[in-house]
Design a protein around this motif. Structure first.
Motif, mmCIF file in Angstrom:
data_model
loop_
_atom_site.group_PDB
_atom_site.id
_atom_site.type_symbol
_atom_site.label_atom_id
_atom_site.label_comp_id
_atom_site.label_asym_id
_atom_site.label_seq_id
_atom_site.Cartn_x
_atom_site.Cartn_y
_atom_site.Cartn_z
ATOM 1 N N VAL A 143 0.844 -1.202 0.000
ATOM 2 C CA VAL A 143 0.000 0.000 0.000
ATOM 3 C C VAL A 143 0.879 1.251 0.000
ATOM 4 C CG1 VAL A 143 -1.788 1.285 1.246
ATOM 5 C CG2 VAL A 143 -1.869 -1.220 1.188
ATOM 6 N N ASP A 144 1.944 1.229 0.803
ATOM 7 C CA ASP A 144 2.868 2.375 0.841
ATOM 8 C C ASP A 144 3.495 2.623 -0.522
ATOM 9 O OD1 ASP A 144 2.327 2.803 3.486
ATOM 10 O OD2 ASP A 144 4.220 2.009 4.233
ATOM 11 N N TYR A 145 3.866 1.548 -1.217
ATOM 12 C CA TYR A 145 4.471 1.706 -2.542
ATOM 13 C C TYR A 145 3.491 2.362 -3.513
ATOM 14 C CZ TYR A 145 5.571 0.749 -7.335
ATOM 15 O OH TYR A 145 5.760 0.907 -8.682
ATOM 16 N N VAL A 146 2.245 1.874 -3.552
ATOM 17 C CA VAL A 146 1.263 2.432 -4.487
ATOM 18 C C VAL A 146 0.995 3.900 -4.153
ATOM 19 C CG1 VAL A 146 -1.106 2.280 -5.372
ATOM 20 C CG2 VAL A 146 0.217 0.185 -4.956
ATOM 21 N N LEU A 147 0.874 4.187 -2.877
ATOM 22 C CA LEU A 147 0.639 5.568 -2.460
ATOM 23 C C LEU A 147 1.826 6.455 -2.826
ATOM 24 C CD1 LEU A 147 -1.291 7.497 -1.125
ATOM 25 C CD2 LEU A 147 -0.552 6.643 1.097
ATOM 26 N N LEU A 148 3.029 5.954 -2.590
ATOM 27 C CA LEU A 148 4.227 6.715 -2.933
ATOM 28 C C LEU A 148 4.342 6.905 -4.445
ATOM 29 C CD1 LEU A 148 6.634 8.051 -1.557
ATOM 30 C CD2 LEU A 148 7.860 5.890 -1.747
ATOM 31 N N HIS A 149 3.967 5.878 -5.201
ATOM 32 C CA HIS A 149 3.964 5.952 -6.667
ATOM 33 C C HIS A 149 3.076 7.117 -7.126
ATOM 34 C CE1 HIS A 149 4.100 3.839 -10.692
ATOM 35 N NE2 HIS A 149 3.087 4.658 -10.875
ATOM 36 N N GLU A 150 1.879 7.191 -6.540
ATOM 37 C CA GLU A 150 0.964 8.267 -6.927
ATOM 38 C C GLU A 150 1.447 9.630 -6.427
ATOM 39 O OE1 GLU A 150 -0.984 7.492 -9.209
ATOM 40 O OE2 GLU A 150 -0.852 5.331 -8.906
ATOM 41 N N LEU A 151 2.067 9.661 -5.248
ATOM 42 C CA LEU A 151 2.644 10.922 -4.756
ATOM 43 C C LEU A 151 3.740 11.419 -5.696
ATOM 44 C CD1 LEU A 151 2.874 10.083 -0.948
ATOM 45 C CD2 LEU A 151 1.563 11.984 -1.931
#
Length: 198
Positions: A143-151
């Motif tokens: 989840v952190d990776y996907v969120l960071l990807h979008e950030l």
């Protein structure tokens, strides 16, 4: 987390460990304690769940209470995993500060149920980030990776070298991408449960 049985336990036993009742997919270890008088509690330890029960509890009582405490623990973890949009926004802020120097500042971050072909999406012009509800229940690092990807898309819209350079700071990028690729591929894999080893 603990619960308190309402009935009295049976004959005393020393601090022994009994096999878990047949229940969850992960390993459950039941530990009996002579010092424990009333409460039953459970906690996660790696891939195992440890359930602590009074030594004097009968096997039937143990099974009932182990079932109850495991259900309660699963419900608690499910609530935590589901976290709302406010929690997701706080998570985004922490990730931006930790990996992007705080430069990515979304206007909104929310869970959505209409993204079935993407894990997340971003509209840089609006500063909005949306994460698919399908991520709920996946490991935190995914989840952190996907969120960071979008950030990162708030800073670099495309997927060029400058974009991937931003994600190099996150140590679990490759692992998370592999996890998501596996999840995406799983429905298309053949069922091999009928294959036996020699």
């Amino acid at each position: 987390m603990s619960v308190e049985p309402t009935s009295r336990a049976g004959a005393p036993q020393r601090g022994t460990s009994s096999p878990p009742p047949s229940r969850p997919a992960h390993e459950v270890e039941v530990r009996r304690s002579a010092r424990r008088r009333k409460t039953v509690s459970a906690y996660r330890e790696g891939d195992r769940t440890i359930v602590l029960v009074p030594a004097r509890m009968s096997k039937a009582q143990e099974q009932r209470w182990v079932e109850a405490v495991l259900d309660k623990l699963a419900a608690k973890e499910s609530r935590r995993a589901r976290g709302g949009d406010a929690e997701l926004a706080e998570r985004a802020e922490r990730l931006s500060a930790q990996y992007l120097g705080g430069r990515a500042r979304p206007g909104s971050v929310r869970w959505v149920t209409n993204q079935n072909t993407r894990w997340g999406s971003c509209t840089p012009a609006e500063g909005s980030i949306r994460l698919s509800h399908r991520l709920r229940g996946m490991p935190d690092y995914v989840v952190d990776y996907v969120l960071l990807h979008e950030l990162a898309h708030l800073l670099v819209p495309g997927h060029g070298p400058a974009f991937w350079e931003l994600l190099e700071a996150y140590p679990r990028t490759e692992r998370a991408r592999g996890y998501l690729e596996g999840v995406a591929a799983a429905p298309h894999l053949p069922n091999t449960s009928h294959i036996q080893r020699d």
